[in-house]
Write a protein that holds these residues in place. Structure first.
Motif, PDB file in Angstrom:
ATOM      1  N   SER A   1     -50.099  44.735 -28.132  1.00 44.56           N
ATOM      2  CA  SER A   1     -51.399  45.305 -27.766  1.00 44.56           C
ATOM      3  C   SER A   1     -52.170  44.362 -26.853  1.00 44.56           C
ATOM      4  CB  SER A   1     -52.218  45.603 -29.021  1.00 44.56           C
ATOM      5  OG  SER A   1     -51.560  46.545 -29.845  1.00 44.56           O
ATOM      6  N   ILE A   2     -52.160  43.074 -27.170  1.00 43.90           N
ATOM      7  CA  ILE A   2     -52.863  42.098 -26.337  1.00 43.90           C
ATOM      8  C   ILE A   2     -52.211  41.999 -24.964  1.00 43.90           C
ATOM      9  CG2 ILE A   2     -53.451  39.659 -26.112  1.00 43.90           C
ATOM     10  CD1 ILE A   2     -53.705  39.550 -29.149  1.00 43.90           C
ATOM     11  N   GLU A   3     -50.875  41.982 -24.922  1.00 42.58           N
ATOM     12  CA  GLU A   3     -50.176  41.909 -23.642  1.00 42.58           C
ATOM     13  C   GLU A   3     -50.442  43.147 -22.794  1.00 42.58           C
ATOM     14  OE1 GLU A   3     -46.122  41.353 -24.633  1.00 42.58           O
ATOM     15  OE2 GLU A   3     -46.380  39.297 -25.346  1.00 42.58           O
ATOM     16  N   LYS A   4     -50.467  44.311 -23.421  1.00 48.30           N
ATOM     17  CA  LYS A   4     -50.745  45.548 -22.693  1.00 48.30           C
ATOM     18  C   LYS A   4     -52.169  45.558 -22.157  1.00 48.30           C
ATOM     19  CE  LYS A   4     -50.547  50.580 -23.195  1.00 48.30           C
ATOM     20  NZ  LYS A   4     -50.258  51.711 -24.133  1.00 48.30           N
ATOM     21  N   GLN A   5     -53.094  45.037 -22.944  1.00 49.68           N
ATOM     22  CA  GLN A   5     -54.492  45.007 -22.512  1.00 49.68           C
ATOM     23  C   GLN A   5     -54.668  44.082 -21.313  1.00 49.68           C
ATOM     24  OE1 GLN A   5     -57.168  43.343 -25.394  1.00 49.68           O
ATOM     25  NE2 GLN A   5     -58.995  44.212 -24.439  1.00 49.68           N
ATOM     26  N   GLU A   6     -54.039  42.902 -21.370  1.00 47.70           N
ATOM     27  CA  GLU A   6     -54.218  41.939 -20.289  1.00 47.70           C
ATOM     28  C   GLU A   6     -53.441  42.320 -19.036  1.00 47.70           C
ATOM     29  OE1 GLU A   6     -53.326  38.078 -21.735  1.00 47.70           O
ATOM     30  OE2 GLU A   6     -55.203  37.903 -22.861  1.00 47.70           O
ATOM     31  N   SER A   7     -52.398  43.138 -19.182  1.00 50.04           N
ATOM     32  CA  SER A   7     -51.641  43.580 -18.010  1.00 50.04           C
ATOM     33  C   SER A   7     -52.279  44.769 -17.317  1.00 50.04           C
ATOM     34  CB  SER A   7     -50.212  43.951 -18.422  1.00 50.04           C
ATOM     35  OG  SER A   7     -50.218  45.038 -19.333  1.00 50.04           O
ATOM     36  N   ASN A   8     -53.296  45.364 -17.940  1.00 49.56           N
ATOM     37  CA  ASN A   8     -53.993  46.497 -17.343  1.00 49.56           C
ATOM     38  C   ASN A   8     -54.790  46.023 -16.127  1.00 49.56           C
ATOM     39  OD1 ASN A   8     -55.364  48.820 -16.715  1.00 49.56           O
ATOM     40  ND2 ASN A   8     -56.219  49.140 -18.760  1.00 49.56           N
ATOM     41  N   PRO A   9     -54.574  46.623 -14.938  1.00 49.98           N
ATOM     42  CA  PRO A   9     -55.309  46.156 -13.735  1.00 49.98           C
ATOM     43  C   PRO A   9     -56.817  46.354 -13.827  1.00 49.98           C
ATOM     44  CG  PRO A   9     -54.088  48.188 -13.286  1.00 49.98           C
ATOM     45  CD  PRO A   9     -53.641  47.705 -14.633  1.00 49.98           C
ATOM     46  N   ASN A  10     -57.278  47.276 -14.671  1.00 51.31           N
ATOM     47  CA  ASN A  10     -58.718  47.520 -14.819  1.00 51.31           C
ATOM     48  C   ASN A  10     -59.383  46.578 -15.818  1.00 51.31           C
ATOM     49  OD1 ASN A  10     -58.536  49.712 -13.031  1.00 51.31           O
ATOM     50  ND2 ASN A  10     -57.928  51.089 -14.689  1.00 51.31           N
ATOM     51  N   PHE A  11     -58.554  45.728 -16.452  1.00 47.83           N
ATOM     52  CA  PHE A  11     -59.097  44.823 -17.463  1.00 47.83           C
ATOM     53  C   PHE A  11     -59.798  43.651 -16.783  1.00 47.83           C
ATOM     54  CE2 PHE A  11     -58.439  41.140 -20.361  1.00 47.83           C
ATOM     55  CZ  PHE A  11     -59.239  41.577 -21.399  1.00 47.83           C
ATOM     56  N   GLN A  12     -61.052  43.432 -17.097  1.00 48.52           N
ATOM     57  CA  GLN A  12     -61.858  42.372 -16.490  1.00 48.52           C
ATOM     58  C   GLN A  12     -61.851  41.139 -17.391  1.00 48.52           C
ATOM     59  OE1 GLN A  12     -63.068  42.672 -13.484  1.00 48.52           O
ATOM     60  NE2 GLN A  12     -62.511  44.839 -13.280  1.00 48.52           N
ATOM     61  N   ALA A  13     -60.843  40.274 -17.176  1.00 46.98           N
ATOM     62  CA  ALA A  13     -60.731  39.092 -18.039  1.00 46.98           C
ATOM     63  C   ALA A  13     -61.836  38.081 -17.763  1.00 46.98           C
ATOM     64  CB  ALA A  13     -59.367  38.435 -17.842  1.00 46.98           C
TER      65      ALA A  13
END
Length: 697
Positions: free
Chosen positions: A211-223
């Motif tokens: 879940s964390i890897e999928k979230q961080e690989s999302n291009p819309n995710f603003q880390a």
């Protein structure tokens, strides 16, 4: 210009450097190594080392070998790969697939497993040195997919009995399921509870990591918009997820140690004793590879062997059977041990299977991560490095290894820079063996079974066969044959039969090449050949041409039965190459057509095909032309009865590979006629006497 002497020192040193760059790849990256590389390799190596210790113990359990063999395989191979590997991301060691193959080939015999490791390593080195890695590509993707899925299901089912604490079950898939459910009442419920809890926790932590890897690989995710505390918390949760194996094993070991204070008579089934310290190189395991011996000893037969080798337990077998298996027989308390020589065919077939599957698994992982990292790996050098790892490991009590996808992915995500990360991975494993080996004996078997079941879960893939079913039924049949036979028999039978069936399918396609016959007008036919022209399909092509010349094939097709064959235009556009046998058969058909006043011409011959055809004197009688238009014009020039207005091919009769005429073709000086314009409608096409192509499968 001053030339160097023939054997000067500078030229020799230059050749040596080129050889070192090719055969010892570490020579290149070591010169550029810096503190930044050390930081990435250190973090990746320690993380992978914490993951590989519980996996090594679990995979040795799966391979039916002592736990030490799994730990030795976890660090010997990566140390060798540091010097000879070309992929910075990959980490080699024990895997579920290799462990299952070793279990089936070795049958729990440690010496046989080491012999297979030695011979398979030698085979891989030879294949790499002579660049023969392409040989294993006879194992196609459907076979690999069927093998992987069937092996994963088999592994999971064999671990189910250990998860429940059920003993004395057979290894084969269907027999294992039968014995497990038959003896379900004799399950050790503390083992079942421990295994079930470990299984749930492992799957939960795996879900957290993904879940964390999928979230961080999302291009819309603003880390960048998150606070430092949230970033640290996310990284901590991710690290807990990737370290799930060692966390669960440590907790389970502590519980088992507390409930087993004296080391025996506890509620759980525990791992065997593990010898601490580094392994010493040994060659005695190969000294009696094909020799047999026997003798009495004071060995206590392990409990898991008594059911097959001791007269006091169920499933009693005779002393002769024990002798044939190379195990121990203990009828009256005095153990008689047999050291049975190995059957050469068993060792060789097992070594070939390990070498092929190990290389395919390794190179597939290496290439996928090389694409992600934008660099290139040397397939032949990878074979050599993998073979050296297996050969060296055989002398240090390590069974065959290959690339591990899960550990390689972890290596990549933690920022590995060079293969030197394997040094830190090995250091963690060696540290664990030297300092924690006394605690490894308290690891519950059910916990290791849960680790294996979670590890093989991603290998079960039923989306690929559904894709084969939609796209290619033949490939689905190959997958199904491999999948069913591995479950019903074993890996060797499944892969072997699937390869044979696939080779037969390829030969059948060569024996009956596809041809398309299109009627043009006024007895003119276009005969299109698709694929290679080899001796296997030579008679098929000749028979179809002969049947057209004799009128038998045309009469078998009602749509074009009313048109007599006068001319045959052979299209070689899809023919890349041909052998002399196939061209000789075409030559015989052309000669037969000439005798029956049927003119045969050809077009779209490649330069390579023209060269071969000229050597068999086919061009003298076949009259090749460059394009279809040239062949049509030749027909017009030799036969005044053909009306120019009917030479134009209607669009419905054109195949997608034959382009229609252009205006430049119609207005060229060589074309003395003005073709009529035809509408692209079925009614007009039928009025012109045109018919659609007829495919011959």
């Amino acid at each position: 210009m001053v030339q160097c002497p023939q054997h000067c020192s500078c030229c020799s040193w230059s050749k040596l450097r080129r050889y070192l760059r090719a055969k010892v790849p570490c020579y290149q990256w070591m010169r550029k190594y810096n503190l930044q590389c050390l930081q990435g390799d250190l973090l990746a190596g320690i993380t992978v080392g914490m993951m590989v210790i519980p996996q090594g113990l679990a995979y040795a359990h799966l391979a039916e070998l002592p736990p030490n063999f799994g730990l030795h395989a976890s660090f010997v191979g990566v140390l060798v790969y540091i010097f000879f590997g070309t992929c910075k991301d990959i980490t080699i060691g024990p895997t579920a697939i290799m462990s299952q193959i070793v279990a089936e080939v070795g049958n729990g015999n440690t010496k046989l497993a080491l012999c297979v490791s030695l011979i398979s390593g030698c085979l891989q080195i030879l294949m790499g040195l002579f660049m023969l890695g392409f040989v294993v590509w006879v194992i196609s993707t459907p076979i690999l997919c069927g093998f992987t899925t069937a092996a994963a299901i088999t592994i999971a089912c064999t671990q189910l009995s250990k998860l429940l604490g059920i003993k004395h079950v057979r290894r084969q898939f269907w027999q294992n399921l039968y014995d497990t459910f038959k003896k379900i009442k004799s399950a050790n419920w503390p083992d079942a509870v421990m295994g079930g809890v470990c299984l749930i926790v492992l799957f939960a932590l795996r879900f957290l990591q993904k879940s964390i890897e999928k979230q961080e690989s999302n291009p819309n995710f603003q880390a960048g918009q998150r606070s430092i505390a949230k970033k640290v918390g996310t990284k901590t949760l991710w690290f807990i997820g990737v370290s799930r194996n060692i966390i669960v094993v440590i907790i389970a070991t502590v519980i088992a140690r507390l409930l087993t204070p004296n080391g025996t008579d506890g509620p759980f089934t525990l791992v065997q004793n593990i010898t601490g310290g580094l392994p010493k190189p040994r060659v005695d395991q190969f000294s009696r590879m094909f020799n047999s011996s026997e003798g009495y000893c004071n060995l206590t037969v392990p409990e898991d062997l008594r059911w097959t080798c001791v007269g006091s337990q169920e499933n009693v077998i005779s002393e002769k059977d024990c002798h044939d298996r190379g195990c121990c027989w203990d009828p009256h308390g005095k153990t008689k041990c047999y050291s049975k020589g190995f059957d050469f065919s068993t060792v060789l077939s097992g070594s070939l299977l390990v070498a092929a599957i190990g290389y395919l698994e390794h190179i597939a992982i290496g290439q996928s991560f090389a694409v992600k990292g934008s660099y290139v790996i040397d397939n032949s050098q990878e074979l050599v490095s993998l073979g050296l790892a297996n050969v060296v490991g055989a002398f240090f009590q390590a069974y065959p290894v290959t690339g591990s996808f899960s550990r390689t992915a972890l290596n990549y995500m933690t920022g590995v820079r060079t293969p030197l990360s394997g040094l830190f991975t090995s250091a963690i494993v060696i540290l664990g063996m030297s300092q924690l080996s006394t605690y490894f004996q308290y690891i519950p078997d059910s916990c290791l079974a849960a680790v294996i079941m979670v590890a093989v879960y991603p290998m079960v893939n039923f989306q690929k066969p559904l894709y084969y079913w939609k796209v290619s039924r033949k490939e689905f049949c190959i997958w199904f044959i491999c999948f069913i036979l591995i479950l019903a028999f074993n890996i060797e039978v499944g892969i072997g039969v699937a390869i044979i069936v696939e080779i037969v399918m390829v030969l059948v396609r060569q024996m009956w090449p596809k041809t398309t016959i299109t009627y043009i007008n006024n007895g003119i036919y276009n005969f299109k050949i698709e694929g290679y022209l080899f001796y296997l399909g030579a008679n098929t092509i000749k028979e179809r041409l002969t049947s057209m010349i004799n009128g038998t094939y045309v009469k078998d097709n009602p749509d074009i039965a009313r048109h007599k064959v006068k001319y045959i235009i052979i299209d070689f556009e899809r023919v890349a190459s041909a052998d002399t046998t196939a061209l000789d058969k075409i030559k015989e058909a052309v000669v037969l057509g000439t005798k029956k006043d049927i003119r045969i011409v050809a077009y779209n011959l490649s330069d390579r095909l023209k060269l071969t055809a000229s050597k068999v004197n086919l061009l003298n009688i076949l009259h090749p032309y460059q394009t279809r238009e040239d062949a049509e014009k030749a027909v017009v020039l030799v036969d005044d009865s053909v009306q120019p207005a009917y030479i134009e091919l209607p669009s419905s009769t054109l195949t997608k590979d034959c382009p229609p005429r252009t205006s430049s073709d119609n207005n060229s000086p060589a074309n003395s006629y003005q073709p009529l314009s035809h509408a692209s409608t079925p009614e007009v096409n039928r009025a012109n006497g045109a018919n659609p192509p007829h495919d011959i499968p």
